[in-house]
Write a protein that holds these residues in place. Structure first.
Motif, PDB file in Angstrom:
ATOM      1  N   ASN A  16       0.831  -1.198   0.000  1.00 26.46           N
ATOM      2  CA  ASN A  16       0.000   0.000   0.000  1.00 26.46           C
ATOM      3  C   ASN A  16       0.870   1.255   0.000  1.00 26.46           C
ATOM      4  O   ASN A  16       0.835   2.039   0.939  1.00 26.46           O
ATOM      5  CB  ASN A  16      -0.931  -0.003   1.219  1.00 26.46           C
ATOM      6  N   TYR A  18       1.796   4.921  -0.750  1.00 33.32           N
ATOM      7  CA  TYR A  18       0.972   6.092  -1.031  1.00 33.32           C
ATOM      8  C   TYR A  18       1.814   7.309  -1.396  1.00 33.32           C
ATOM      9  O   TYR A  18       2.893   7.531  -0.842  1.00 33.32           O
ATOM     10  CB  TYR A  18       0.083   6.407   0.174  1.00 33.32           C
ATOM     11  N   LYS A  19       1.269   8.065  -2.313  1.00 31.97           N
ATOM     12  CA  LYS A  19       1.876   9.317  -2.738  1.00 31.97           C
ATOM     13  C   LYS A  19       1.174  10.459  -2.001  1.00 31.97           C
ATOM     14  O   LYS A  19      -0.050  10.568  -2.049  1.00 31.97           O
ATOM     15  CB  LYS A  19       1.737   9.493  -4.252  1.00 31.97           C
ATOM     16  N   VAL A  20       1.946  11.291  -1.340  1.00 34.20           N
ATOM     17  CA  VAL A  20       1.393  12.388  -0.541  1.00 34.20           C
ATOM     18  C   VAL A  20       2.034  13.702  -0.965  1.00 34.20           C
ATOM     19  O   VAL A  20       3.258  13.775  -1.153  1.00 34.20           O
ATOM     20  CB  VAL A  20       1.636  12.147   0.966  1.00 34.20           C
ATOM     21  N   LYS A  42       3.638   4.558   5.698  1.00 36.73           N
ATOM     22  CA  LYS A  42       2.704   4.369   4.594  1.00 36.73           C
ATOM     23  C   LYS A  42       3.056   5.222   3.374  1.00 36.73           C
ATOM     24  O   LYS A  42       2.558   4.990   2.278  1.00 36.73           O
ATOM     25  CB  LYS A  42       1.277   4.700   5.051  1.00 36.73           C
ATOM     26  N   VAL A  43       3.877   6.231   3.579  1.00 34.83           N
ATOM     27  CA  VAL A  43       4.213   7.171   2.505  1.00 34.83           C
ATOM     28  C   VAL A  43       5.501   6.743   1.811  1.00 34.83           C
ATOM     29  O   VAL A  43       6.553   6.635   2.451  1.00 34.83           O
ATOM     30  CB  VAL A  43       4.374   8.604   3.062  1.00 34.83           C
ATOM     31  N   THR A  88      -1.347  12.053  -7.269  1.00 37.58           N
ATOM     32  CA  THR A  88      -1.057  11.813  -5.853  1.00 37.58           C
ATOM     33  C   THR A  88      -2.300  11.251  -5.158  1.00 37.58           C
ATOM     34  O   THR A  88      -3.413  11.382  -5.659  1.00 37.58           O
ATOM     35  CB  THR A  88      -0.575  13.107  -5.165  1.00 37.58           C
ATOM     36  N   ASP A  89      -2.114  10.605  -4.034  1.00 36.58           N
ATOM     37  CA  ASP A  89      -3.235   9.980  -3.321  1.00 36.58           C
ATOM     38  C   ASP A  89      -3.851  10.887  -2.270  1.00 36.58           C
ATOM     39  O   ASP A  89      -5.040  10.797  -1.975  1.00 36.58           O
ATOM     40  CB  ASP A  89      -2.767   8.691  -2.633  1.00 36.58           C
ATOM     41  N   LEU A 258      -4.903   7.547   5.467  1.00 36.13           N
ATOM     42  CA  LEU A 258      -4.137   6.506   4.789  1.00 36.13           C
ATOM     43  C   LEU A 258      -4.430   5.124   5.375  1.00 36.13           C
ATOM     44  O   LEU A 258      -4.454   4.130   4.647  1.00 36.13           O
ATOM     45  CB  LEU A 258      -2.633   6.811   4.883  1.00 36.13           C
ATOM     46  N   PHE A 261      -7.547   4.064   3.777  1.00 35.24           N
ATOM     47  CA  PHE A 261      -7.240   3.638   2.406  1.00 35.24           C
ATOM     48  C   PHE A 261      -6.697   2.211   2.392  1.00 35.24           C
ATOM     49  O   PHE A 261      -7.013   1.418   1.499  1.00 35.24           O
ATOM     50  CB  PHE A 261      -6.190   4.557   1.779  1.00 35.24           C
ATOM     51  N   ALA A 262      -5.857   1.896   3.387  1.00 37.06           N
ATOM     52  CA  ALA A 262      -5.202   0.593   3.446  1.00 37.06           C
ATOM     53  C   ALA A 262      -6.136  -0.518   3.925  1.00 37.06           C
ATOM     54  O   ALA A 262      -5.737  -1.681   3.982  1.00 37.06           O
ATOM     55  CB  ALA A 262      -3.985   0.675   4.363  1.00 37.06           C
TER      56      ALA A 262
END
Length: 336
Positions: A16, A18-20, A42-43, A88-89, A258, A261-262
């Motif tokens: 998972n 993630y783009k932040v 997570k990032v 990006t997320d 996040l 999201f996960a």
């Protein structure tokens, strides 16, 4: 036990990613917020944007050995904002001017409203499916601005727009623990309404201390939670506002989004969102606990039972909140 925790952490990071993006990454909130997001497992792709110097901040925190790349983008580049946002997320928006002594959040409106409008326009065009987390004050008005911009561009998703009110909850936990002499990490107060002054309503009656605090203690505690920002502005002697605590609050809420999201279960945090709770009274946005999931907001929770004093606070809150919301919508409409 440790091996299971390790596997769970690895799974979250490995599958998972993630783009932040942080818009306003060089400011008083932006820098510590960017640091905290760099530390978030997570990032994996962190993008920092500001008018200038974002590459410097990005280079600085990129040396921290966590599993994420960091890139800085500036307004000096023709495509800087576009590249910071593309696909990006999650977008965090702390951009804007800070509050100074004597200023209310509404005093910030004319400057910050324009900044948020422009950034929201870029986000709507370049990353329409991202979760948008608005920190720029006055949140009561800037969140409606973002909503109107996304509606204008035909990409509005109410489940992915959030006003970050976590600082009010953090303060409530800290301040009540000082009175009752407990561990602040164990204290939780449901804070509803908005994110400025009298629109902030801590529901003390829903805590186990509702009947043990004196009226004087309750009144003082409520006022301190509502106007905690003034306490910081005064203490900094004009040198800034609540930046470090706000960065922690923003990072905490971003992590919760996040986590949702996960696919983590029972992720519940307060937030100022497009809410059905008082729409019949013309109040389009309201802060209350929300459950976060893979698609953003999974459930908006009711405020629960409140006492007579809190009902009066809610009445005053709604009157001010409606004006704040209308102000944001009118600003966005004037830009069309």
């Amino acid at each position: 036990m440790l091996s299971r925790i390790a596997r769970r952490t690895f799974t979250s990071t490995a599958f998972n990613p993630y783009k932040v993006t942080v818009l306003g990454a060089c400011g008083g909130i932006g820098q510590p917020l960017s640091l905290l997001m760099k530390l978030n497992e997570k990032v994996t792709d962190l993008r920092l944007y500001d008018i200038k110097n974002a590459k410097g901040v990005a280079t600085d925190i990129s040396h921290i050995p966590t599993n994420s790349t960091v890139n800085g983008f500036s307004a000096e580049e023709s495509d800087g904002l576009t590249n910071a946002l593309k696909n990006t997320d999650l977008v965090l928006i702390p951009a804007g001017v800070p509050r100074k002594p004597g200023m209310t959040r509404d005093d910030l409106f004319n400057i910050n409203a324009g900044i948020v409008y422009d950034l929201a326009t870029a986000a709507a065009k370049n990353t329409p499916n991202a979760a948008i987390l608005v920190i720029s004050n006055p949140v009561n008005s800037t969140v409606p601005i973002v909503a109107e911009v996304f509606k204008k561009n035909g990409v509005y998703n109410s489940k992915k727009l959030f006003g970050v009110t976590t600082l009010d909850s953090i303060r409530a936990s800290r301040f009540i623990s000082e009175i009752v002499k407990t561990d602040p990490t164990k204290e939780k107060i449901n804070v509803i309404g908005g994110h400025s002054g009298i629109t902030i309503i801590p529901l003390l009656s829903q805590t186990k201390y509702g009947n043990s605090l004196t009226k004087e203690q309750k009144d003082a505690l409520i006022h301190r939670i509502q106007f905690g920002g003034d306490e910081v502005v005064k203490a900094k002697n004009g040198g800034g506002s609540a930046t470090l605590s706000m960065a922690q609050a923003g990072a905490k809420f971003a992590n919760a989004v996040l986590s949702g999201f996960a696919g983590e279960k029972n992720v519940i945090q307060p937030s100022y969102v497009d809410s059905p709770l008082f729409k019949n009274e013309g109040i389009e946005f309201f802060a209350s606990p929300v459950t976060l999931g893979p698609d953003g907001i999974q459930e908006i929770h009711p405020i629960g039972e409140i006492n007579a004093e809190e009902s009066e606070l809610l009445k005053e809150c709604k009157e001010t909140l409606k004006k704040n919301i209308d102000k944001g919508i009118k600003f966005a409409d004037s830009k069309h």
